[in-house]
Design an enzyme around this catalytic site. Structure first.
Site, PDB file in Angstrom:
ATOM      1  N   HIS A 157     -44.412   6.436 107.471  1.00 55.89           N
ATOM      2  CA  HIS A 157     -45.055   6.575 106.162  1.00 55.89           C
ATOM      3  C   HIS A 157     -44.134   6.166 105.026  1.00 55.89           C
ATOM      4  O   HIS A 157     -42.906   6.066 105.182  1.00 55.89           O
ATOM      5  CB  HIS A 157     -45.523   8.016 105.950  1.00 55.89           C
ATOM      6  CG  HIS A 157     -44.416   9.031 105.949  1.00 55.89           C
ATOM      7  ND1 HIS A 157     -43.564   9.217 104.887  1.00 55.89           N
ATOM      8  CD2 HIS A 157     -44.031   9.924 106.890  1.00 55.89           C
ATOM      9  CE1 HIS A 157     -42.709  10.188 105.165  1.00 55.89           C
ATOM     10  NE2 HIS A 157     -42.956  10.631 106.382  1.00 55.89           N
ATOM     11  N   CYS A 188     -40.408  12.199 111.203  1.00 52.55           N
ATOM     12  CA  CYS A 188     -41.161  10.976 110.931  1.00 52.55           C
ATOM     13  C   CYS A 188     -40.209   9.809 110.661  1.00 52.55           C
ATOM     14  O   CYS A 188     -38.999   9.989 110.540  1.00 52.55           O
ATOM     15  CB  CYS A 188     -42.084  11.172 109.729  1.00 52.55           C
ATOM     16  SG  CYS A 188     -43.448  12.312 110.024  1.00 52.55           S
TER      17      CYS A 188
END
Length: 403
Positions: free
Chosen positions: A323, A342
Site C-alpha cells: 500500500h 505490510c
C-alpha cells in the site's frame, strides 16, 4: 532501473469491484477508539442490516443502511462470488440517513452479498464500512462461492478458489464435478485445504492471453450424506499481460517485471524487526484506492488506526497489504523497515498517481504475483490468501482428491 511515473490513470479498483473508499476492519459499531480508548461518538456509526458475517439470511429479509446523523455518500450492495457480480438497486432517503432496496427487489437464494458504504458524519468527516452476508441455503444443499469474477481480466498468478458453505466429505465427487479448462490447453489440478476450500491452478503461472473456463456441474452431487449441490453454470476469465514483483526486505526494494523484463526498481519499507513481513509468493486479491487499516483487527491492539491508507492491494487473508504510505518520512523508503508486516510504497495523503504507490497501483491487476524474499519471517501459508504458488507441483497434486 529508474522508475518513470505516468500521470495517466486507469480505474484499477474497478478490476476488483472495490469502492473508492472501503473499510477493512472488524470493529463493531460503538467499539472503543483504538487510539484514544474513548467510546466512539454515535454519529460515527454506520449501521448495516444484516450484520456482518450473517448467514442464512431470508431472501425477503430486511436490508438496510442507516446513520444516526450525517449523510450517506455512497452505498453499494452487490451479489459476489457467484461468478457474475450483480448490483442491488436501492434508494437513499431525502434526509440522507437511510438506504433501502428498491420496491420489489429480492435477494437470491444461496448467495453471498457485500455491502460497501461511504458516509459523512455530523462533522463532515468521511468514514466507511464493508460487510458481507450470505442468504439461506436450503436444508440438505451446499454451494460453492467462487473467485475470480466472470468475464474478468486477471494477472498470470490467479488461482481459481472455491469456498463451500458446508464441509465436504466426498471430495472426489465434488472435485470431479468442477472442470477448469484453458485455451491454449494446460493441465489444471485441484488442491483441498480442509473440507471447505478447493483451489485450482496449473503447474506454472498462466500464459498471457489464456482463456480459462470453470464449468460447475454441482447440481445433485452428494457432498456429504444427504447433502446435494445446486449449481450448474459456467464462468470464464482472461489472463492479461504478465507482471510480477519481487520485494527484497533486506535491500528495501521492489523490482517490477513485465513479460520477464525489468521495468522499474522501487524503494519500499517492509515489516519492522518485531513485525516482519511474510516471505513467499502472494497474489493480489483486492484493490482499493483508499481504505482504513486498523491494527485492532489483526492483533496489534491500538498501535495504529489509519482511516485513509491510499493505493491498497491485499496480499493475504490475514491482513498483509502492499500500500501507499504518506506518514513515514520520504527517506525511510529504500532505507528502513518500519511497517507492521505490510509492504509500503511512498505516497501522498489522498493518493498521488505520480508517487511510486500510485504508479504501481495503476499498473496492477488482481491476480498479479508479489514475492517477498530476505525477510526474517516464515513463508506465507499456502491457504493464506492465494498462496498456493508456494507449494511445488508434486505437493500441490497430492492435495487433489482425484490422485
Amino acid at each position: 532501473m529508474k522508475l518513470v511515473l505516468n500521470r495517466t490513470r486507469r480505474a484499477a479498483a474497478a478490476l476488483a469491484g472495490a469502492l473508492t473508499l472501503a473499510l477493512l476492519t472488524g470493529c463493531d459499531a460503538g467499539a472503543l477508539d483504538v487510539i484514544t480508548g474513548k467510546q466512539r461518538a454515535p454519529e460515527e456509526t454506520i449501521r448495516i442490516t444484516p450484520e456482518d458475517g450473517a448467514k442464512d439470511v431470508r431472501t425477503d429479509g430486511e436490508v438496510e443502511v442507516r446513520l444516526p446523523s450525517g449523510r450517506l455518500e455512497r452505498v453499494e450492495v452487490r451479489q459476489i462470488e457467484g461468478g457474475r457480480p450483480v448490483d442491488i438497486p436501492g434508494t437513499v432517503s431525502e434526509d440522507g440517513l437511510r438506504w433501502t432496496p428498491d420496491d420489489g427487489v429480492r435477494l437470491e437464494l444461496a448467495a453471498k452479498y457485500s455491502v460497501d458504504v461511504v458516509a459523512l458524519d455530523a462533522r463532515a468527516r468521511r468514514t466507511a464500512r464493508h460487510t458481507t452476508f450470505t442468504t439461506y441455503v436450503p436444508e440438505k444443499r451446499f454451494i460453492g462461492y467462487l473467485k475470480p469474477e466472470n468475464r474478468s481480466t486477471v494477472g498470470t498468478g490467479m488461482i481459481v478458489s472455491f469456498s463451500f458453505n458446508r464441509a465436504v466429505e466426498d471430495r472426489a465427487a465434488v472435485e470431479r464435478a468442477i472442470r477448469v479448462t484453458a485455451v491454449p490447453p494446460v493441465e489444471v489440478v485441484g488442491h483441498w485445504f480442509g473440507g471447505k476450500r478447493l483451489d485450482f491452478r496449473p503447474r506454472a503461472y498462466w500464459k498471457p492471453g489464456t482463456k480459462v473456463t470453470v464449468d460447475m456441474r454441482l447440481r445433485d452431487v452428494e457432498a456429504t450424506p444427504g447433502v446435494y449441490g445446486i449449481q450448474q453454470k459456467k464462468i470464464s476469465f482472461t489472463v492479461g499481460r504478465s507482471q510480477s514483483s519481487r520485494v527484497d526486505a533486506s535491500e528495501h526494494t521492489m523490482e517490477v517485471r513485465r513479460d520477464g523484463k525489468p521495468v522499474a526498481t522501487v524503494p519500499i519499507t517492509a515489516g519492522a524487526p518485531k513485525t516482519t513481513t511474510y516471505n513467499g509468493k502472494m497474489v493480489v486479491t483486492e484493490m482499493y484506492d483508499v481504505t482504513r487499516m486498523n491494527g485492532a483487527t489483526v492483533g496489534f491492539g491500538g498501535e495504529y488506526d489509519i482511516k485513509d491508507v491510499p493505493h491498497a492491494m491485499r496480499l493475504t487473508t490475514s491482513g498483509t497489504f502492499l500500500h501507499g504510505n504518506y506518514w513515514a518520512p520520504a527517506d525511510t523508503f529504500g532505507a528502513a523497515n518500519v511497517s507492521h508486516g505490510c509492504v509500503g510504497l511512498r505516497d501522498e495523503q489522498g493518493g498521488s498517481p505520480d508517487a511510486p504507490a500510485g504508479w504501481f497501483f495503476d499498473r496492477t491487476l488482481v491476480g498479479d504475483v508479489v514475492e517477498v524474499v530476505n525477510s526474517k519471517d516464515r513463508q506465507v501459508a499456502p491457504d493464506n490468501g492465494l498462496g498456493g504458488w508456494n507449494l511445488g507441483w508434486k505437493e500441490w497434486k497430492e492435495g487433489s482428491a482425484l490422485r
